[in-house]
Scaffold this motif. Structure first.
Motif, PDB file in Angstrom:
ATOM      1  N   GLY A 114      43.141  48.014 -77.706  1.00 44.58           N
ATOM      2  CA  GLY A 114      42.171  46.941 -77.886  1.00 44.58           C
ATOM      3  C   GLY A 114      42.420  45.862 -76.862  1.00 44.58           C
ATOM      4  O   GLY A 114      43.172  46.057 -75.909  1.00 44.58           O
ATOM      5  N   VAL A 115      41.794  44.729 -77.041  1.00 48.51           N
ATOM      6  CA  VAL A 115      41.969  43.593 -76.141  1.00 48.51           C
ATOM      7  C   VAL A 115      42.542  42.437 -76.950  1.00 48.51           C
ATOM      8  O   VAL A 115      41.967  42.015 -77.953  1.00 48.51           O
ATOM      9  N   ASP A 116      43.699  41.934 -76.510  1.00 44.97           N
ATOM     10  CA  ASP A 116      44.363  40.845 -77.221  1.00 44.97           C
ATOM     11  C   ASP A 116      44.196  39.549 -76.427  1.00 44.97           C
ATOM     12  O   ASP A 116      44.794  39.373 -75.364  1.00 44.97           O
ATOM     13  N   LEU A 117      43.378  38.641 -76.932  1.00 38.70           N
ATOM     14  CA  LEU A 117      43.132  37.366 -76.269  1.00 38.70           C
ATOM     15  C   LEU A 117      43.801  36.214 -76.994  1.00 38.70           C
ATOM     16  O   LEU A 117      43.451  35.052 -76.771  1.00 38.70           O
ATOM     17  N   ASP A 118      44.770  36.532 -77.849  1.00 34.86           N
ATOM     18  CA  ASP A 118      45.459  35.482 -78.586  1.00 34.86           C
ATOM     19  C   ASP A 118      46.113  34.492 -77.620  1.00 34.86           C
ATOM     20  O   ASP A 118      46.800  34.882 -76.676  1.00 34.86           O
ATOM     21  N   GLY A 119      45.880  33.202 -77.840  1.00 28.47           N
ATOM     22  CA  GLY A 119      46.429  32.165 -76.982  1.00 28.47           C
ATOM     23  C   GLY A 119      45.522  31.741 -75.848  1.00 28.47           C
ATOM     24  O   GLY A 119      45.827  30.778 -75.134  1.00 28.47           O
TER      25      GLY A 119
ATOM     26  N   ALA B 283      38.165  41.267 -58.361  1.00 23.97           N
ATOM     27  CA  ALA B 283      39.258  41.029 -59.297  1.00 23.97           C
ATOM     28  C   ALA B 283      39.211  41.998 -60.476  1.00 23.97           C
ATOM     29  O   ALA B 283      40.251  42.522 -60.910  1.00 23.97           O
ATOM     30  N   CYS B 284      38.029  42.236 -61.014  1.00 20.88           N
ATOM     31  CA  CYS B 284      37.911  43.147 -62.152  1.00 20.88           C
ATOM     32  C   CYS B 284      38.206  44.593 -61.744  1.00 20.88           C
ATOM     33  O   CYS B 284      38.856  45.336 -62.499  1.00 20.88           O
ATOM     34  N   TYR B 285      37.745  44.997 -60.588  1.00 20.50           N
ATOM     35  CA  TYR B 285      38.042  46.354 -60.111  1.00 20.50           C
ATOM     36  C   TYR B 285      39.546  46.516 -59.911  1.00 20.50           C
ATOM     37  O   TYR B 285      40.130  47.545 -60.287  1.00 20.50           O
TER      38      TYR B 285
ATOM     39  N   ALA C 232      36.397  40.201 -68.579  1.00 19.94           N
ATOM     40  CA  ALA C 232      36.785  39.023 -67.808  1.00 19.94           C
ATOM     41  C   ALA C 232      37.906  38.266 -68.499  1.00 19.94           C
ATOM     42  O   ALA C 232      38.900  37.875 -67.868  1.00 19.94           O
ATOM     43  N   ALA C 233      37.777  38.055 -69.800  1.00 17.62           N
ATOM     44  CA  ALA C 233      38.803  37.322 -70.529  1.00 17.62           C
ATOM     45  C   ALA C 233      40.119  38.096 -70.531  1.00 17.62           C
ATOM     46  O   ALA C 233      41.200  37.510 -70.360  1.00 17.62           O
ATOM     47  N   GLY C 234      40.044  39.422 -70.708  1.00 11.87           N
ATOM     48  CA  GLY C 234      41.248  40.233 -70.675  1.00 11.87           C
ATOM     49  C   GLY C 234      41.894  40.259 -69.311  1.00 11.87           C
ATOM     50  O   GLY C 234      43.133  40.257 -69.185  1.00 11.87           O
ATOM     51  N   THR C 235      41.072  40.272 -68.271  1.00  9.55           N
ATOM     52  CA  THR C 235      41.591  40.232 -66.903  1.00  9.55           C
ATOM     53  C   THR C 235      42.321  38.917 -66.654  1.00  9.55           C
ATOM     54  O   THR C 235      43.413  38.892 -66.077  1.00  9.55           O
ATOM     55  N   HIS C 236      41.729  37.812 -67.103  1.00  5.05           N
ATOM     56  CA  HIS C 236      42.346  36.500 -66.914  1.00  5.05           C
ATOM     57  C   HIS C 236      43.640  36.381 -67.719  1.00  5.05           C
ATOM     58  O   HIS C 236      44.618  35.770 -67.251  1.00  5.05           O
ATOM     59  N   ALA C 237      43.663  36.959 -68.915  1.00  3.66           N
ATOM     60  CA  ALA C 237      44.867  36.903 -69.736  1.00  3.66           C
ATOM     61  C   ALA C 237      46.019  37.661 -69.077  1.00  3.66           C
ATOM     62  O   ALA C 237      47.182  37.262 -69.180  1.00  3.66           O
ATOM     63  N   ALA C 238      45.692  38.762 -68.384  1.00  2.00           N
ATOM     64  CA  ALA C 238      46.726  39.556 -67.715  1.00  2.00           C
ATOM     65  C   ALA C 238      47.252  38.862 -66.468  1.00  2.00           C
ATOM     66  O   ALA C 238      48.454  38.920 -66.168  1.00  2.00           O
ATOM     67  N   GLU C 239      46.370  38.219 -65.721  1.00  2.00           N
ATOM     68  CA  GLU C 239      46.725  37.458 -64.523  1.00  2.00           C
ATOM     69  C   GLU C 239      45.563  36.513 -64.241  1.00  2.00           C
ATOM     70  O   GLU C 239      44.438  36.984 -64.041  1.00  2.00           O
ATOM     71  N   PRO C 240      45.793  35.210 -64.240  1.00  3.88           N
ATOM     72  CA  PRO C 240      44.673  34.280 -64.044  1.00  3.88           C
ATOM     73  C   PRO C 240      43.837  34.638 -62.817  1.00  3.88           C
ATOM     74  O   PRO C 240      44.374  35.044 -61.784  1.00  3.88           O
ATOM     75  N   PHE C 241      42.528  34.477 -62.944  1.00  4.35           N
ATOM     76  CA  PHE C 241      41.627  34.852 -61.852  1.00  4.35           C
ATOM     77  C   PHE C 241      42.018  34.189 -60.537  1.00  4.35           C
ATOM     78  O   PHE C 241      41.996  34.830 -59.483  1.00  4.35           O
ATOM     79  N   ASP C 242      42.348  32.912 -60.578  1.00  5.34           N
ATOM     80  CA  ASP C 242      42.682  32.218 -59.330  1.00  5.34           C
ATOM     81  C   ASP C 242      43.894  32.857 -58.660  1.00  5.34           C
ATOM     82  O   ASP C 242      43.907  33.056 -57.437  1.00  5.34           O
ATOM     83  N   ASP C 243      44.905  33.214 -59.448  1.00  5.67           N
ATOM     84  CA  ASP C 243      46.090  33.860 -58.888  1.00  5.67           C
ATOM     85  C   ASP C 243      45.758  35.250 -58.355  1.00  5.67           C
ATOM     86  O   ASP C 243      46.208  35.654 -57.276  1.00  5.67           O
ATOM     87  N   ARG C 244      44.972  35.998 -59.112  1.00  7.53           N
ATOM     88  CA  ARG C 244      44.624  37.361 -58.695  1.00  7.53           C
ATOM     89  C   ARG C 244      43.790  37.340 -57.413  1.00  7.53           C
ATOM     90  O   ARG C 244      44.027  38.134 -56.494  1.00  7.53           O
ATOM     91  N   VAL C 245      42.814  36.451 -57.359  1.00  6.12           N
ATOM     92  CA  VAL C 245      41.973  36.367 -56.155  1.00  6.12           C
ATOM     93  C   VAL C 245      42.811  35.941 -54.954  1.00  6.12           C
ATOM     94  O   VAL C 245      42.672  36.499 -53.853  1.00  6.12           O
ATOM     95  N   ASP C 246      43.689  34.960 -55.135  1.00  7.54           N
ATOM     96  CA  ASP C 246      44.574  34.553 -54.041  1.00  7.54           C
ATOM     97  C   ASP C 246      45.381  35.747 -53.538  1.00  7.54           C
ATOM     98  O   ASP C 246      45.526  35.957 -52.322  1.00  7.54           O
ATOM     99  N   ARG C 247      45.926  36.506 -54.448  1.00 11.89           N
ATOM    100  CA  ARG C 247      46.728  37.668 -54.070  1.00 11.89           C
ATOM    101  C   ARG C 247      45.900  38.705 -53.320  1.00 11.89           C
ATOM    102  O   ARG C 247      46.331  39.260 -52.300  1.00 11.89           O
ATOM    103  N   LEU C 248      44.700  38.976 -53.810  1.00 11.99           N
ATOM    104  CA  LEU C 248      43.845  39.978 -53.165  1.00 11.99           C
ATOM    105  C   LEU C 248      43.449  39.542 -51.755  1.00 11.99           C
ATOM    106  O   LEU C 248      43.418  40.371 -50.828  1.00 11.99           O
ATOM    107  N   LEU C 249      43.144  38.265 -51.589  1.00 14.03           N
ATOM    108  CA  LEU C 249      42.774  37.773 -50.257  1.00 14.03           C
ATOM    109  C   LEU C 249      43.977  37.791 -49.313  1.00 14.03           C
ATOM    110  O   LEU C 249      43.830  38.062 -48.112  1.00 14.03           O
ATOM    111  N   ASP C 250      45.169  37.536 -49.844  1.00 13.90           N
ATOM    112  CA  ASP C 250      46.369  37.639 -49.022  1.00 13.90           C
ATOM    113  C   ASP C 250      46.617  39.079 -48.593  1.00 13.90           C
ATOM    114  O   ASP C 250      47.003  39.353 -47.453  1.00 13.90           O
TER     115      ASP C 250
END
Length: 466
Positions: free
Chosen positions: A171-176, A271-273, A352-370
């Motif tokens: 499932g998807v755990d968005l607790d917190g 980011a989602c891919y 989207a919420a699950g992706t952000h919970a695993a790694e914040p979008f801003d951090d993930r996008v920064d990493r992908l662009l790097d």
């Protein structure tokens, strides 16, 4: 009947043209199309939150029932993807959806979704247009039954299951996680927010009351329409982790992050891919106007990318043929393998919420662009009468430049308009809008300034031809 024209995604028009009489004509054509194809299973008729939509839906239901089909109506206005999922889940012959999506309230529309739950391809819509006729209803005793049913719950169960499986869990755990959700007064209210809460998120609601005027604007989840959501998320003192918005019929999504504000849909796609590839494998499908960053990510994982014309029907078709893991377009429509092949802003909110919970979008996008290189994109629209679009493109073919913004043209792709691939890896695309009297000019490069230069030169190339 000459006022009824099916475009990129059904028939859409202002209410002076979109009348009950013409809606009934479309309903008869759909009934005849289904009968000719040998369908006798029930049909769903959904509708969005506009003032006129429920009445038009009831008219369609009356015509379909009058042709012998049992009809399922949702208990209230519903997202388009909920209706599309019901087709496959319940084994329906297809569905009609009364919606004008992100258009302002003076518009309405209707589209037909076939029995596979994916957008109708031109062969289907052309057959419906060919069958336009005044309603011809059966005697009362031979008519089908119209029922009101809950279609939301089954879709929510499926969304939790599909996203959970795709991201490596049950499932998807968005607790917190605290999510600000903006329904834009549309049909996502009480659906997307409830789904997020069911997965454990705390939800802050914005514009989650029905307003048939959408607050006096268009339910289009673009940056200029999401200022309140962006302010809530980007405030340094905010308790909100992520912002999510849907358009009027909740088939598209926009995401707001603390550092970037409204996240470019190209970066959201990437980011989602990337998130999905952490737990699964498979190709991506994107439209010709969507970022090459997806291609770079796919290449790093040994996966192919398939490019389609603009329009989710082409994405859906390619996903079916290629067993793609993820598919979408830069306008905010996406779906993933294991779900119906229709863009689904409700499902994507959970991903989207699950992706952000695993790694914040801003951090993930920064990493992908790097990892894959800086990338920026933009688009401008140029007014162009519908009857001039083909002529402009014909003339453009004779005026393809050897270079754009100082970079040589390495290749010209004609999948949808003209896409000029430049020697430095950037590109410029000119194509006709399928929904408005406009030409679209898109560009992608390694920075905002380079994108602006490409768009400016694209405008200089195209405007003299209009």
């Amino acid at each position: 009947m000459d006022q009824i024209a099916f475009g990129t995604d059904g028939w859409r028009a202002t209410l002076d043209t979109f009348t009950d009489e013409r809606v009934r004509i479309v309903g008869q054509a759909i009934a005849d199309h289904l009968a000719a194809a040998g369908h006798d299973d029930p049909v769903a008729v959904g509708y969005d939150a506009r003032e006129t939509s429920e009445g038009f839906a009831e008219s369609l239901a009356e015509v379909l029932a009058g042709n012998g089909f049992d009809v399922l109506l949702p208990e209230r206005d519903a997202p388009t993807p909920v209706i599309a999922y019901a087709i496959v889940d319940r084994g329906l012959a297809g569905a009609c959806m009364v919606t004008a999506s992100h258009n302002p309230p003076e518009y309405n529309g209707v589209k037909f979704i076939p029995d596979d739950g994916a957008p109708a391809l031109p062969g289907v819509t052309e057959d419906i247009v060919d069958r336009l006729a005044e309603p011809d209803l059966l005697p009362e005793a031979e008519r089908g039954e119209v029922s009101r049913v809950d279609l939301v719950s089954d879709h929510a169960d499926a969304a939790r299951e599909v996203v959970g499986a795709a991201t490596g869990g049950d499932g998807v755990d968005l607790d917190g996680l605290t999510v600000a959700y903006d329904a834009m007064h549309g049909s996502g209210r009480g659906v997307t927010d409830a789904l997020l809460e069911s997965a454990g998120a705390e939800v802050v609601r914005l514009r989650c009351e029905r307003d048939v005027t959408f607050g006096g604007g268009s339910p289009e989840p673009s940056a200029e329409h999401l200022e309140a959501l962006a302010a809530r998320v980007t405030d340094p003192d905010s308790d909100v982790d992520l912002g999510i918005a849907n358009d009027g019929d909740a088939d598209r999504i926009a995401v707001v992050t603390p550092e970037r504000g409204v996240l470019n849909a190209n970066l959201f796609y990437a980011a989602c891919y990337d998130r999905l590839l952490e737990h699964d494998s498979g190709p991506a499908v994107r439209t010709v106007s969507t970022t090459f960053l997806v291609d770079r990510i796919a290449e790093a994982h040994g996966e192919p990318v398939y490019e389609t014309p603009v329009g989710f029907k082409w994405v859906a078709e390619a996903m079916g043929k290629r067993d793609a893991l993820f598919g979408g377009e830069e306008s905010g429509g996406f779906t993933l393998r294991g779900h119906v092949r229709e863009k689904d802003g409700v499902l994507m909110a959970l991903l989207a919420a699950g992706t952000h919970a695993a790694e914040p979008f801003d951090d993930r996008v920064d990493r992908l662009l790097d990892e894959h290189g800086a990338i920026a994109s933009g688009r401008v629209s140029l007014d162009c009468p519908d009857d001039r679009k083909a002529g402009v493109l014909d003339e453009l073919e004779e005026h393809i430049p050897e270079s754009v913004a100082g970079h040589g043209v390495a290749k010209v792709v004609t999948l949808d308009g003209f896409k000029l691939l430049l020697e430095n890896g950037s590109w410029l695309l000119v194509r006709p809008s399928g929904t408005e009297p406009k030409l679209r000019v898109y560009a992608e490069a390694d920075g905002d300034e380079a994108v602006d230069d490409l768009l400016a030169e694209g405008r200089e190339i195209v405007e003299p031809l209009i």
